[in-house]
Design an enzyme around this catalytic site. Structure first.
Site, PDB file in Angstrom:
ATOM      1  CB  SER A 282      -0.914   0.016   1.234  1.00  0.00           C
ATOM      2  OG  SER A 282      -0.137   0.234   2.412  1.00  0.00           O
ATOM      3  CE  LYS A 283      -0.652   6.236  -4.249  1.00  0.00           C
ATOM      4  NZ  LYS A 283       0.711   6.330  -4.796  1.00  0.00           N
ATOM      5  NE  ARG A 284      -1.896   2.309   5.754  1.00  0.00           N
ATOM      6  CZ  ARG A 284      -2.999   1.915   5.144  1.00  0.00           C
ATOM      7  NH1 ARG A 284      -3.776   2.795   4.547  1.00  0.00           N
ATOM      8  NH2 ARG A 284      -3.351   0.639   5.144  1.00  0.00           N
TER       9      ARG A 284
END
Length: 537
Positions: A282-284
């Site tokens: 994920s972008k996190r």
């Protein structure tokens, strides 16, 4: 993808994967080169930018198509208009073009099976839905016409439906009431031979509690399940490589092939990409979009190489003969030659960012020896240089000169974006007051520092301009060492400090040759002046 399958619980997902892994030894489908040229496709949904998982799916389909002498088709699955993102089609194409995954049929190319946008094929899907209705394999549902597929699938299953429509349904149809078309889903276990997982057994209980899948929504647009099956048949797709998450939808798709009397293509489900800690990408957790990597200056060859090694284990004996440097540093041609479905493991592939840096460094070095690719890299670096120092003259920011900088500094960087910082002294005068330069200067006794610079300046001045070369520079420095009894470090550290202002960098001889006679002499004189022992000129 266009529409996500109804989420299954963790226990169901674990059971499906466990059955697949346990039955690997039962693999019986021939994954060797087919007798007829295969047709493979990548069918993204324009709901955002292309992520690494999508790039890997596209890449594996592309590699197999090229290896087997088949066709690679790009199809845009854009029937989910609510999730459509403006500009994403162009972004998807741009990312694939950047990665040099050229498609044989699809948008911008055309082909005999177009159109290649699903939104332009809705009449075809309706005709197939009509066939299913006529044969009794599907029925109209007037009870939940306004629900999207995921919500409709989460409803309690309706009572078993007869293959013929009831009088109430016919009356609703005549009245023009909205409806969705559902598949009469067989309530039986699904057994299928997968090219990666082997014998897959998905029990009917895995879909217990689910309503029959929606095929046609009330707006006349198909769901992913119907459009996907119809297009794969109409476009002659022979092999489907897709993510492991689609195993849960395999019973629906196989039921559709059976209901329509269509030949079933061969499926290969690919293990998911995950973070090193096992969590979902994920972008996190970092960059996941191909566009992110483009913007940060990674080489397309390196990212393709990196993605290929996530979920595919190259046969070492096969790639050693084709790898240019390291067995894992693979060109696209080497990937095509070595790629095999047999070497795709069941375990989910973890993404280690450090591997990309390693691969990128090697691909820069390989490209630096290829004139057209070196020129392309030089143009990108030149744009960075002019953005950083707009006043830089064309002499020190020209494409040919910047290309020489890339060749000299390539072993010291992992990304071209590092060049303006790592090699700033090739474009502008060095700052000899920075901490690195100060520490390097103070590593030599003050008198020795000035004496080395003075002696080297005299030696360089004796070289005629037309004969100023790496050989002449090396010979001159060697004489300075020999005449004064200095060790190599005693000479090179002061020279590196005066010429670059940095502790690390390419070899001093290569640096001097690239800087040229005039700039090298000017910097030595300036450094002597700052040391308080300027030589009169």
């Amino acid at each position: 993808m266009l529409l996500r399958p109804r989420p299954i619980c963790a226990a169901q997902a674990s059971r499906i994967r466990h059955i697949a892994v346990r039955c690997k030894s039962a693999l019986a489908v021939d994954a060797s080169s087919p007798t007829q040229p295969p047709r493979l496709r990548f069918a993204p949904s324009p709901t955002g930018s292309l992520h690494l998982g999508g790039l890997r799916t596209a890449l594996f389909n592309y590699l197999l198509a090229r290896k087997w002498g088949g066709k690679f088709i790009l199809r845009i699955e854009d029937t989910d208009r609510k999730r459509f993102v403006e500009g994403s089609v162009e972004g998807l194409q741009r990312a694939l073009e950047w990665a040099e995954l050229e498609w044989d049929e699809g948008p911008g190319v055309g082909g005999p099976h177009g159109p290649y946008f699903q939104s332009e094929r809705t009449d075809l899907y309706r005709s197939y839905a009509d066939k299913l209705l006529a044969s009794g394999h599907a029925y109209r549902d007037f009870a939940s016409p306004n629900l999207n597929e995921s919500k409709a699938s989460s409803l309690p299953p309706p009572p078993p439906r007869p293959y013929s429509q009831s009088e109430d349904d016919l009356a609703s149809l005549r009245a023009g009431l909205p409806y969705v078309v559902r598949l009469n889903m067989p309530k039986q276990d699904t057994v299928h031979q997968d090219l990666v997982y082997g014998r897959l057994t998905i029990p009917a209980s895995a879909s217990a509690g689910q309503a029959d899948p929606v095929l046609l929504k009330s707006d006349g647009f198909p769901t992913y399940h119907l459009a996907n099956v119809v297009d794969d048949y109409e476009m002659g797709i022979t092999h489907i490589l897709r993510g492991e998450e689609w195993i849960a939808s395999l019973p629906k798709h196989l039921a559709l092939y059976s209901a329509l009397g269509l030949p079933v293509p061969q499926f290969a489900h690919l293990p998911l990409l995950i973070n090193p800690d096992g969590s979902k990408l994920s972008k996190r957790s970092g960059d996941v979009s191909v566009e992110d990597y483009i913007q940060k200056g990674w080489e397309p060859e390196a990212l393709v190489n990196f993605v290929a090694l996530m979920g595919w284990s190259a046969n070492r004996a096969q790639v050693k003969a084709s790898a240019d440097v390291d067995p894992e540093v693979l060109s696209k041609e080497a990937l095509i030659s070595a790629f095999s479905l047999e070497n795709i493991p069941h375990r989910r592939a973890a993404m280690f960012a450090g591997k990309l840096s390693f691969l990128n460094k090697h691909h820069i070095a390989l490209k630096a020896s290829n004139p057209p690719k070196l020129g392309e890299m030089a143009r990108r670096v030149r744009a960075m240089v002019l953005e950083r120092w707009p006043e830089t003259g064309t002499e020190w920011a020209g494409e040919e000169y910047v290309g020489r900088v890339v060749q000299v500094i390539k072993d010291r960087i992992h990304n071209l974006s590092e060049i303006p910082d790592a090699g700033d002294y090739f474009f502008v005068e060095p700052d000899l007051s920075n901490p690195s330069a100060t520490a390097l200067r103070e590593s030599s006794p003050p008198e020795e520092y000035a004496t080395v610079l003075s002696a080297t300046l005299t030696a360089f001045e004796s070289i005629p301009p037309a004969e100023f070369s790496a050989y002449a520079v090396s010979h001159a420095i060697g004489n300075v060492r020999k005449d004064n009894g200095w060790k190599n470090k005693a000479v090179m550290n002061p020279l590196r400090c005066a010429l670059t202002g940095k502790k690390m960098g390419p070899g001093v001889v290569d640096t001097v040759e690239l800087l040229g006679r005039d700039r090298a002499l000017r910097r030595l004189r300036k450094a002597l002046e700052q040391a308080g022992a300027g030589k009169e000129v």
